[in-house]
Design a protein around this motif. Sequence first.
Motif, PDB file in Angstrom:
ATOM      1  N   SER A 172      -4.741  -7.679  -5.470  1.00 42.29           N
ATOM      2  CA  SER A 172      -5.888  -8.554  -5.214  1.00 42.29           C
ATOM      3  C   SER A 172      -5.586  -9.974  -5.660  1.00 42.29           C
ATOM      4  O   SER A 172      -4.783 -10.202  -6.573  1.00 42.29           O
ATOM      5  N   ASP A 173      -6.281 -10.922  -5.020  1.00 40.28           N
ATOM      6  CA  ASP A 173      -6.240 -12.286  -5.526  1.00 40.28           C
ATOM      7  C   ASP A 173      -6.718 -12.278  -6.978  1.00 40.28           C
ATOM      8  O   ASP A 173      -7.603 -11.491  -7.351  1.00 40.28           O
ATOM      9  N   THR A 174      -6.171 -13.134  -7.791  1.00 36.68           N
ATOM     10  CA  THR A 174      -6.497 -13.107  -9.220  1.00 36.68           C
ATOM     11  C   THR A 174      -7.684 -13.983  -9.589  1.00 36.68           C
ATOM     12  O   THR A 174      -8.176 -13.915 -10.711  1.00 36.68           O
ATOM     13  N   GLY A 175      -8.154 -14.808  -8.675  1.00 37.61           N
ATOM     14  CA  GLY A 175      -9.288 -15.672  -8.974  1.00 37.61           C
ATOM     15  C   GLY A 175     -10.404 -15.509  -7.963  1.00 37.61           C
ATOM     16  O   GLY A 175     -10.229 -14.897  -6.910  1.00 37.61           O
ATOM     17  N   GLY A 176     -11.571 -16.038  -8.310  1.00 35.42           N
ATOM     18  CA  GLY A 176     -12.700 -15.998  -7.398  1.00 35.42           C
ATOM     19  C   GLY A 176     -13.587 -14.800  -7.596  1.00 35.42           C
ATOM     20  O   GLY A 176     -13.268 -13.881  -8.356  1.00 35.42           O
ATOM     21  N   ASN A 177     -14.708 -14.835  -6.915  1.00 32.26           N
ATOM     22  CA  ASN A 177     -15.682 -13.748  -6.976  1.00 32.26           C
ATOM     23  C   ASN A 177     -15.053 -12.460  -6.471  1.00 32.26           C
ATOM     24  O   ASN A 177     -14.469 -12.428  -5.388  1.00 32.26           O
ATOM     25  N   TYR A 178     -15.228 -11.383  -7.231  1.00 25.75           N
ATOM     26  CA  TYR A 178     -14.622 -10.105  -6.839  1.00 25.75           C
ATOM     27  C   TYR A 178     -15.082  -9.677  -5.447  1.00 25.75           C
ATOM     28  O   TYR A 178     -14.297  -9.153  -4.657  1.00 25.75           O
ATOM     29  N   ASP A 179     -16.360  -9.917  -5.134  1.00 26.13           N
ATOM     30  CA  ASP A 179     -16.896  -9.483  -3.855  1.00 26.13           C
ATOM     31  C   ASP A 179     -16.255 -10.195  -2.674  1.00 26.13           C
ATOM     32  O   ASP A 179     -16.321  -9.730  -1.543  1.00 26.13           O
ATOM     33  N   ARG A 180     -15.659 -11.356  -2.939  1.00 30.60           N
ATOM     34  CA  ARG A 180     -15.034 -12.117  -1.857  1.00 30.60           C
ATOM     35  C   ARG A 180     -13.518 -12.187  -1.993  1.00 30.60           C
ATOM     36  O   ARG A 180     -12.843 -12.842  -1.215  1.00 30.60           O
ATOM     37  N   ARG A 181     -13.009 -11.513  -2.996  1.00 30.49           N
ATOM     38  CA  ARG A 181     -11.575 -11.585  -3.280  1.00 30.49           C
ATOM     39  C   ARG A 181     -10.788 -10.690  -2.323  1.00 30.49           C
ATOM     40  O   ARG A 181     -11.115  -9.523  -2.129  1.00 30.49           O
ATOM     41  N   ALA A 182      -9.737 -11.224  -1.748  1.00 31.66           N
ATOM     42  CA  ALA A 182      -8.918 -10.443  -0.812  1.00 31.66           C
ATOM     43  C   ALA A 182      -8.041  -9.450  -1.564  1.00 31.66           C
ATOM     44  O   ALA A 182      -7.416  -9.784  -2.568  1.00 31.66           O
ATOM     45  N   THR A 183      -8.029  -8.230  -1.075  1.00 28.29           N
ATOM     46  CA  THR A 183      -7.185  -7.171  -1.622  1.00 28.29           C
ATOM     47  C   THR A 183      -6.317  -6.634  -0.499  1.00 28.29           C
ATOM     48  O   THR A 183      -6.835  -6.173   0.527  1.00 28.29           O
ATOM     49  N   ARG A 184      -5.023  -6.691  -0.681  1.00 24.92           N
ATOM     50  CA  ARG A 184      -4.088  -6.208   0.335  1.00 24.92           C
ATOM     51  C   ARG A 184      -3.533  -4.856  -0.095  1.00 24.92           C
ATOM     52  O   ARG A 184      -3.104  -4.686  -1.231  1.00 24.92           O
ATOM     53  N   VAL A 185      -3.583  -3.910   0.838  1.00 22.38           N
ATOM     54  CA  VAL A 185      -3.163  -2.538   0.562  1.00 22.38           C
ATOM     55  C   VAL A 185      -1.761  -2.323   1.137  1.00 22.38           C
ATOM     56  O   VAL A 185      -1.505  -2.665   2.301  1.00 22.38           O
ATOM     57  N   TYR A 186      -0.897  -1.757   0.309  1.00 26.66           N
ATOM     58  CA  TYR A 186       0.495  -1.495   0.705  1.00 26.66           C
ATOM     59  C   TYR A 186       0.798  -0.007   0.552  1.00 26.66           C
ATOM     60  O   TYR A 186       0.244   0.662  -0.328  1.00 26.66           O
ATOM     61  N   VAL A 187       1.693   0.476   1.392  1.00 26.76           N
ATOM     62  CA  VAL A 187       2.223   1.828   1.240  1.00 26.76           C
ATOM     63  C   VAL A 187       3.746   1.737   1.224  1.00 26.76           C
ATOM     64  O   VAL A 187       4.337   0.797   1.756  1.00 26.76           O
ATOM     65  N   ALA A 188       4.356   2.744   0.594  1.00 25.04           N
ATOM     66  CA  ALA A 188       5.824   2.789   0.542  1.00 25.04           C
ATOM     67  C   ALA A 188       6.257   4.235   0.371  1.00 25.04           C
ATOM     68  O   ALA A 188       5.590   5.017  -0.314  1.00 25.04           O
ATOM     69  N   ASN A 189       7.363   4.572   1.025  1.00 29.18           N
ATOM     70  CA  ASN A 189       8.000   5.854   0.745  1.00 29.18           C
ATOM     71  C   ASN A 189       8.852   5.711  -0.510  1.00 29.18           C
ATOM     72  O   ASN A 189       9.242   4.599  -0.888  1.00 29.18           O
ATOM     73  N   ALA A 190       9.110   6.822  -1.168  1.00 25.60           N
ATOM     74  CA  ALA A 190       9.967   6.783  -2.351  1.00 25.60           C
ATOM     75  C   ALA A 190      11.297   6.114  -2.014  1.00 25.60           C
ATOM     76  O   ALA A 190      11.927   6.445  -1.000  1.00 25.60           O
ATOM     77  N   PHE A 191      11.677   5.157  -2.803  1.00 29.65           N
ATOM     78  CA  PHE A 191      12.908   4.370  -2.670  1.00 29.65           C
ATOM     79  C   PHE A 191      12.884   3.442  -1.443  1.00 29.65           C
ATOM     80  O   PHE A 191      13.903   2.864  -1.078  1.00 29.65           O
ATOM     81  N   GLY A 192      11.694   3.310  -0.820  1.00 31.81           N
ATOM     82  CA  GLY A 192      11.589   2.460   0.352  1.00 31.81           C
ATOM     83  C   GLY A 192      10.900   1.138   0.051  1.00 31.81           C
ATOM     84  O   GLY A 192      10.406   0.904  -1.052  1.00 31.81           O
ATOM     85  N   ALA A 193      10.861   0.275   1.059  1.00 34.43           N
ATOM     86  CA  ALA A 193      10.205  -1.025   0.928  1.00 34.43           C
ATOM     87  C   ALA A 193       8.719  -0.888   1.219  1.00 34.43           C
ATOM     88  O   ALA A 193       8.312  -0.066   2.050  1.00 34.43           O
ATOM     89  N   PRO A 194       7.882  -1.684   0.577  1.00 31.70           N
ATOM     90  CA  PRO A 194       6.434  -1.615   0.839  1.00 31.70           C
ATOM     91  C   PRO A 194       6.085  -2.221   2.186  1.00 31.70           C
ATOM     92  O   PRO A 194       6.770  -3.095   2.706  1.00 31.70           O
ATOM     93  N   ARG A 195       4.949  -1.749   2.715  1.00 30.77           N
ATOM     94  CA  ARG A 195       4.452  -2.235   3.998  1.00 30.77           C
ATOM     95  C   ARG A 195       2.948  -2.435   3.887  1.00 30.77           C
ATOM     96  O   ARG A 195       2.229  -1.529   3.430  1.00 30.77           O
TER      97      ARG A 195
END
Length: 322
Positions: free
Chosen positions: A130-153
């Motif tokens: 998540s962004d570290t500043g600003g109102n939590y309700d408006r803060r952008a949160t980016r979701v990532y997935v990764a396989n073991a030993f793989g790169a995040p997406r």
Amino acid sequence: MRRARSLALAALALSTLAPAATLPSQAVLSGTCCPGTVWAPDSRSLLFLDGPPARAATGIYEVPAGGGEVTRRFSSVAFFSPRLLWAVRPGNGEATTLERLADGRRFTLPTYGSDVAWTRSETRLAYARSDTGGNYDRRATRVYVANAFGAPRAVATLYGGGVSGWIGEDTLLLSGKLAPGDRDRDLFTLNVLTGAKKTLRTALGFRAVALSPDGRRVAYTVAFDSAARNGLWLQDTAGGAARELNVFGSYRWRDADRMLLIPLGGSGPHVLRQYSVGSAAWTTLGDLGDQVRQSDWNVSPDGGRLNFLSAASGNVRVLRLP
């Protein structure tokens, strides 16, 4: 009005329950040492963090579920995966190190210390940044997935939300707003391979989101919303209407079909109730002979036992579930 009456009747029903028999329990840890105790995957022991002055060194310690000698299971402190296959060690900056315990092989992810959610096989994980500043309700949160030993997406961007868990090996359960100015959040599933999304419910917010062990159902609480939306709800993750349970309290899944709940309120011992999804019926299992401190209780993975932190003594107690 009908909603208020329903809640009043539910509260009355809980307050007039016949006195419950006390469920026998035993203290397996004493001395207020061990809040946050969790079960080992095989349900045969409990794990907890401790160190000086009670123990010789800091580490993750283990005690048999029936009580007995305390031993040190891990000499280092980390977030361990549910099956104890991985140790997750956040660093001071961006990188988190993930170590496969079987062979010590490691890889890193740029989680910035975020929690990691594993699939049941523990071959794939998800995390949110998540962004570290600003109102939590408006803060952008980016979701990532990764396989073991793989790169995040990156698979999703939310506002005021995050990851609630994995429904299966390919599908996440998420909650959050789709735009920063929205009032409501969605609780929805997302297939990380195809991008297919299904909204289960929309509300101001979702609390205590708890997936059943098989991922087929989810329990959640809605509060501070409209009377029609507030309450404890149960819903299939495949979709369909939510079922209101007309009770409030602290809840955990016992297995794929049964959920345990300690109702709120009262000055006496906490009562343990069980809900069967199949029969849509509540039963009272008994009382704990004590109160639970800060909702610190858990069910063993096999559904056979329960541990709780005693409000009276600070000891960790264990009981067999009827």
